[in-house]
Design a protein around this motif. Structure first.
Motif, PDB file in Angstrom:
ATOM      1  N   ASN A  62     -16.368  11.150  -5.265  1.00  0.00           N
ATOM      2  CA  ASN A  62     -16.112   9.828  -4.693  1.00  0.00           C
ATOM      3  C   ASN A  62     -15.098   9.065  -5.545  1.00  0.00           C
ATOM      4  O   ASN A  62     -14.502   8.096  -5.078  1.00  0.00           O
ATOM      5  CB  ASN A  62     -17.414   9.031  -4.565  1.00  0.00           C
ATOM      6  N   THR A  63     -14.897   9.523  -6.783  1.00  0.00           N
ATOM      7  CA  THR A  63     -13.844   8.953  -7.631  1.00  0.00           C
ATOM      8  C   THR A  63     -12.476   9.118  -6.983  1.00  0.00           C
ATOM      9  O   THR A  63     -11.568   8.315  -7.216  1.00  0.00           O
ATOM     10  CB  THR A  63     -13.842   9.619  -9.013  1.00  0.00           C
ATOM     11  N   LYS A  64     -12.308  10.153  -6.174  1.00  0.00           N
ATOM     12  CA  LYS A  64     -11.008  10.410  -5.551  1.00  0.00           C
ATOM     13  C   LYS A  64     -10.582   9.256  -4.643  1.00  0.00           C
ATOM     14  O   LYS A  64      -9.387   9.000  -4.474  1.00  0.00           O
ATOM     15  CB  LYS A  64     -11.051  11.724  -4.779  1.00  0.00           C
ATOM     16  N   VAL A  65     -11.541   8.569  -4.050  1.00  0.00           N
ATOM     17  CA  VAL A  65     -11.202   7.389  -3.247  1.00  0.00           C
ATOM     18  C   VAL A  65     -10.579   6.325  -4.150  1.00  0.00           C
ATOM     19  O   VAL A  65      -9.588   5.679  -3.789  1.00  0.00           O
ATOM     20  CB  VAL A  65     -12.449   6.830  -2.540  1.00  0.00           C
ATOM     21  N   LEU A  66     -11.142   6.146  -5.343  1.00  0.00           N
ATOM     22  CA  LEU A  66     -10.598   5.174  -6.292  1.00  0.00           C
ATOM     23  C   LEU A  66      -9.200   5.582  -6.727  1.00  0.00           C
ATOM     24  O   LEU A  66      -8.298   4.739  -6.854  1.00  0.00           O
ATOM     25  CB  LEU A  66     -11.521   5.056  -7.509  1.00  0.00           C
ATOM     26  N   ASP A  67      -8.990   6.884  -6.972  1.00  0.00           N
ATOM     27  CA  ASP A  67      -7.659   7.379  -7.356  1.00  0.00           C
ATOM     28  C   ASP A  67      -6.635   7.098  -6.262  1.00  0.00           C
ATOM     29  O   ASP A  67      -5.501   6.691  -6.535  1.00  0.00           O
ATOM     30  CB  ASP A  67      -7.706   8.883  -7.626  1.00  0.00           C
ATOM     31  N   ALA A  68      -7.043   7.341  -5.004  1.00  0.00           N
ATOM     32  CA  ALA A  68      -6.132   7.097  -3.883  1.00  0.00           C
ATOM     33  C   ALA A  68      -5.802   5.616  -3.762  1.00  0.00           C
ATOM     34  O   ALA A  68      -4.651   5.243  -3.495  1.00  0.00           O
ATOM     35  CB  ALA A  68      -6.754   7.611  -2.580  1.00  0.00           C
ATOM     36  N   LEU A  69      -6.794   4.755  -3.994  1.00  0.00           N
ATOM     37  CA  LEU A  69      -6.523   3.316  -3.964  1.00  0.00           C
ATOM     38  C   LEU A  69      -5.515   2.937  -5.032  1.00  0.00           C
ATOM     39  O   LEU A  69      -4.630   2.099  -4.808  1.00  0.00           O
ATOM     40  CB  LEU A  69      -7.822   2.531  -4.175  1.00  0.00           C
ATOM     41  N   GLY A  70      -5.620   3.586  -6.209  1.00  0.00           N
ATOM     42  CA  GLY A  70      -4.646   3.327  -7.271  1.00  0.00           C
ATOM     43  C   GLY A  70      -3.247   3.717  -6.857  1.00  0.00           C
ATOM     44  O   GLY A  70      -2.269   2.982  -7.113  1.00  0.00           O
ATOM     45  N   ILE A  71      -3.114   4.871  -6.205  1.00  0.00           N
ATOM     46  CA  ILE A  71      -1.800   5.316  -5.725  1.00  0.00           C
ATOM     47  C   ILE A  71      -1.229   4.306  -4.739  1.00  0.00           C
ATOM     48  O   ILE A  71      -0.036   3.962  -4.793  1.00  0.00           O
ATOM     49  CB  ILE A  71      -1.915   6.705  -5.067  1.00  0.00           C
ATOM     50  N   PHE A  72      -2.054   3.806  -3.841  1.00  0.00           N
ATOM     51  CA  PHE A  72      -1.534   2.883  -2.823  1.00  0.00           C
ATOM     52  C   PHE A  72      -1.235   1.507  -3.389  1.00  0.00           C
ATOM     53  O   PHE A  72      -0.383   0.789  -2.857  1.00  0.00           O
ATOM     54  CB  PHE A  72      -2.485   2.819  -1.628  1.00  0.00           C
ATOM     55  N   ARG A  73      -1.850   1.123  -4.474  1.00  0.00           N
ATOM     56  CA  ARG A  73      -1.447  -0.124  -5.131  1.00  0.00           C
ATOM     57  C   ARG A  73      -0.071   0.054  -5.784  1.00  0.00           C
ATOM     58  O   ARG A  73       0.782  -0.836  -5.726  1.00  0.00           O
ATOM     59  CB  ARG A  73      -2.484  -0.535  -6.176  1.00  0.00           C
ATOM     60  N   LEU A  74       0.169   1.228  -6.369  1.00  0.00           N
ATOM     61  CA  LEU A  74       1.499   1.519  -6.911  1.00  0.00           C
ATOM     62  C   LEU A  74       2.528   1.620  -5.784  1.00  0.00           C
ATOM     63  O   LEU A  74       3.674   1.181  -5.926  1.00  0.00           O
ATOM     64  CB  LEU A  74       1.464   2.834  -7.701  1.00  0.00           C
ATOM     65  N   TYR A  75       2.115   2.186  -4.669  1.00  0.00           N
ATOM     66  CA  TYR A  75       2.962   2.307  -3.482  1.00  0.00           C
ATOM     67  C   TYR A  75       3.401   0.916  -3.012  1.00  0.00           C
ATOM     68  O   TYR A  75       4.576   0.685  -2.693  1.00  0.00           O
ATOM     69  CB  TYR A  75       2.168   3.057  -2.417  1.00  0.00           C
ATOM     70  N   GLU A  76       2.461  -0.030  -2.975  1.00  0.00           N
ATOM     71  CA  GLU A  76       2.800  -1.382  -2.544  1.00  0.00           C
ATOM     72  C   GLU A  76       3.725  -2.090  -3.534  1.00  0.00           C
ATOM     73  O   GLU A  76       4.499  -2.969  -3.144  1.00  0.00           O
ATOM     74  CB  GLU A  76       1.518  -2.206  -2.365  1.00  0.00           C
ATOM     75  N   GLU A  77       3.658  -1.698  -4.793  1.00  0.00           N
ATOM     76  CA  GLU A  77       4.535  -2.284  -5.812  1.00  0.00           C
ATOM     77  C   GLU A  77       5.928  -1.635  -5.805  1.00  0.00           C
ATOM     78  O   GLU A  77       6.796  -2.019  -6.583  1.00  0.00           O
ATOM     79  CB  GLU A  77       3.914  -2.106  -7.195  1.00  0.00           C
ATOM     80  N   GLY A  78       6.108  -0.616  -4.951  1.00  0.00           N
ATOM     81  CA  GLY A  78       7.392   0.072  -4.877  1.00  0.00           C
ATOM     82  C   GLY A  78       7.632   1.043  -6.017  1.00  0.00           C
ATOM     83  O   GLY A  78       8.767   1.467  -6.250  1.00  0.00           O
ATOM     84  N   LYS A  79       6.570   1.438  -6.699  1.00  0.00           N
ATOM     85  CA  LYS A  79       6.718   2.316  -7.856  1.00  0.00           C
ATOM     86  C   LYS A  79       6.697   3.796  -7.486  1.00  0.00           C
ATOM     87  O   LYS A  79       6.983   4.650  -8.312  1.00  0.00           O
ATOM     88  CB  LYS A  79       5.635   2.010  -8.892  1.00  0.00           C
ATOM     89  N   LEU A  80       6.343   4.095  -6.251  1.00  0.00           N
ATOM     90  CA  LEU A  80       6.384   5.482  -5.780  1.00  0.00           C
ATOM     91  C   LEU A  80       6.430   5.494  -4.265  1.00  0.00           C
ATOM     92  O   LEU A  80       6.136   4.503  -3.598  1.00  0.00           O
ATOM     93  CB  LEU A  80       5.189   6.291  -6.293  1.00  0.00           C
ATOM     94  N   SER A  81       6.804   6.647  -3.734  1.00  0.00           N
ATOM     95  CA  SER A  81       6.760   6.909  -2.303  1.00  0.00           C
ATOM     96  C   SER A  81       5.836   8.095  -2.084  1.00  0.00           C
ATOM     97  O   SER A  81       5.708   8.966  -2.950  1.00  0.00           O
ATOM     98  CB  SER A  81       8.156   7.225  -1.766  1.00  0.00           C
ATOM     99  N   LEU A  82       5.175   8.152  -0.935  1.00  0.00           N
ATOM    100  CA  LEU A  82       4.286   9.271  -0.660  1.00  0.00           C
ATOM    101  C   LEU A  82       5.046  10.584  -0.553  1.00  0.00           C
ATOM    102  O   LEU A  82       4.473  11.656  -0.745  1.00  0.00           O
ATOM    103  CB  LEU A  82       3.494   9.015   0.621  1.00  0.00           C
ATOM    104  N   THR A  83       6.337  10.516  -0.254  1.00  0.00           N
ATOM    105  CA  THR A  83       7.146  11.737  -0.141  1.00  0.00           C
ATOM    106  C   THR A  83       7.789  12.130  -1.466  1.00  0.00           C
ATOM    107  O   THR A  83       8.499  13.134  -1.531  1.00  0.00           O
ATOM    108  CB  THR A  83       8.237  11.557   0.918  1.00  0.00           C
TER     109      THR A  83
END
Length: 473
Positions: A62-83
């Motif tokens: 269930n930690t993986k959900v937290l990890d994914a949320l972290g990725i999407f917060r970085l995504y919203e900051e423009g620090k990464l793209s999913l591709t």
């Protein structure tokens, strides 16, 4: 106590009843917060401690959900793209391949489609390792499939996600998760094995127990931290679901944008069979719980170590969710059953219509399942007899298949006259053939759950080059 809470209490007590090997904790929530909790048995038998709202259970994957949320917060900051390829952030990342490759992307990792092996099993038995250790170790492994194609669950893939998060922010993975996810969500959580938890919280830890109820330490506490080894409370994990049900806000504060929540709640896979079996999107499973009532698709995850088991599920359309945790070996099916019965009790009290199975025996109108398959039930040889029925043996019991008009075939025990049916026969088990990436596979369905059961049997092939060189024997 309201009628709803009485129904939930009854569902919890009847399901958890008599299971005294360890403890259970459950929380049911809606958009306004947790409105029902229930606890049973012991979190610490030696001290007679019973689980409660602030008990700390290891939640595993269930930690993986937290990890994914972290990725999407970085995504919203423009620090990464999913591709983005993984090598943008981890330039030294390499995996061997025997097939044509393409770059593994962030999206591939989130959806377990990076072709990364599940674990470094040698790391599970020789003590803790640094998260960064997996990068050079993966260089000596091979891909399980071409990236972006077949689902292949990978703890190591989420380890790479943790490294990406750490390298982008310049913080350790635990620091990143705390600052970017846990604190903004108002969660209490601790990363690492039980023996490393802060002294001041150890009396709240749900200890680990064996199938015999003996106190043990969970050996999977040595797992690399990202995506696995996290202790948190049922109330804290429920806050993740509350945020989703509120379209990205929690306590009136925006955690994720509504469009990001929509992205996470959308399943982006093209293979039809994966819509049935491996329905995992960006850190969330998209599945249909085997409930007795008509609902939309369920989102969430699960977490299993050897001695700790947890579920986290929510129904976006119905705006309700549940967290259930247990702390003993063998609790996994009970934890899942408690979760289902809590949802059933809620949906019943809210007046949702019951499901109706309209499938019926198809007699001769349906194509009969025949052939030999290697399956999780052992080898199954479906052979048509002279009377047109398909017979086979499953777990040393004689059975036949009855085709249904929905494409499935029901397993029914064939009992000799004067004998009693076997209590161990898998009631309600159905099979269906399918194609998956060119392979002939067998699907099974039981208690509303569909999964891959096996693959068509093939005899070992002859090596003609070897025969030519060494002769035939």
């Amino acid at each position: 106590m309201t009628d709803l809470n009485r129904a939930l209490e009854k569902a919890f007590r009847e399901t958890a009843k008599g299971k005294d090997k360890g403890g259970f904790a459950a929380a049911v929530f809606d958009r306004d917060g947790v409105f029902f909790t229930a606890f049973d048995d012991f979190s610490d038998k030696k001290n007679g401690t019973r689980p409660g709202p602030d008990s700390l259970f290891m939640i595993g994957s269930n930690t993986k959900v937290l990890d994914a949320l972290g990725i999407f917060r970085l995504y919203e900051e423009g620090k990464l793209s999913l591709t983005d390829p993984v090598t943008r952030f981890i330039p030294e990342f390499r995996v061997k391949s025997r097939t044509p490759m393409r770059e593994v992307t962030v999206a591939d990792l989130l959806m377990h489609r990076g072709g990364i092996r599940c674990d470094l099993y040698e790391y599970l038995v020789d003590g803790p390792h640094s998260l960064e250790d997996i990068v050079p170790a993966l260089a000596d492994t091979y891909t399980t499939r071409r990236p972006g194609t077949m689902f292949s669950y990978s703890n190591l893939g989420y380890g790479l996600i943790g490294i990406i998060e750490s390298r982008i922010t310049g913080k350790s993975y635990p620091e990143f998760l705390s600052e970017w996810v846990l604190e903004p969500l108002g969660m209490e959580a601790y990363l690492g094995p039980e023996k490393t938890l802060p002294e001041e919280v150890r009396d709240r830890v749900a200890r680990s127990y064996s199938k015999n109820g003996r106190r043990v330490y969970d050996p999977l506490g040595t797992l690399l931290p990202a995506g696995t080894c996290t202790y948190t409370t049922p109330m804290s994990l429920a806050r993740v679901g509350i945020m989703f049900l509120n379209n990205g806000t929690i306590d009136g504060k925006q955690f994720l944008r509504p469009e990001t929540v929509e992205l996470m709640e959308t399943l982006k896979i093209s293979d039809v069979l994966d819509e049935t079996i491996a329905c995992i999107g960006y850190g969330l499973y998209h599945h249909n719980l085997p409930l007795r009532y008509e609902t939309g698709r369920t989102l969430g995850h699960g977490g299993d170590t050897i001695y700790h088991h947890s579920t986290f599920d929510f129904l976006p359309q119905e705006k309700v969710g549940a967290v259930v945790m247990g702390n003993f070996d063998g609790a996994a099916p009970l934890v899942r059953q408690i979760s289902r019965e809590l949802f059933n009790a809620y949906l019943s009290e809210k007046g949702f219509p019951e499901k109706k199975d309209t499938a019926a025996p198809a007699e001769d109108r349906a194509e009969k399942l025949t052939g030999k398959y290697d399956t999780r039930f052992g080898q199954l040889d479906f052979a048509e007899s002279e009377d047109g029925t398909v017979h086979f043996t499953i777990k040393d019991m004689q059975a036949k298949l009855t085709p249904y008009d929905n494409g499935w075939s029901l397993c029914e025990e064939t009992v000799e006259e004067g004998k009693e049916p076997s209590e161990s026969f898998p009631a309600g088990l159905m099979f269906r053939p399918a194609k998956y990436f060119g392979y002939d596979i067998l699907l099974s369905r039981q208690n509303g759950i569909t999964q891959a059961a096996g693959i068509i049997h093939e005899e070992p092939g002859r090596n003609e080059a070897w025969e030519a060189a060494y002769g035939k024997y």
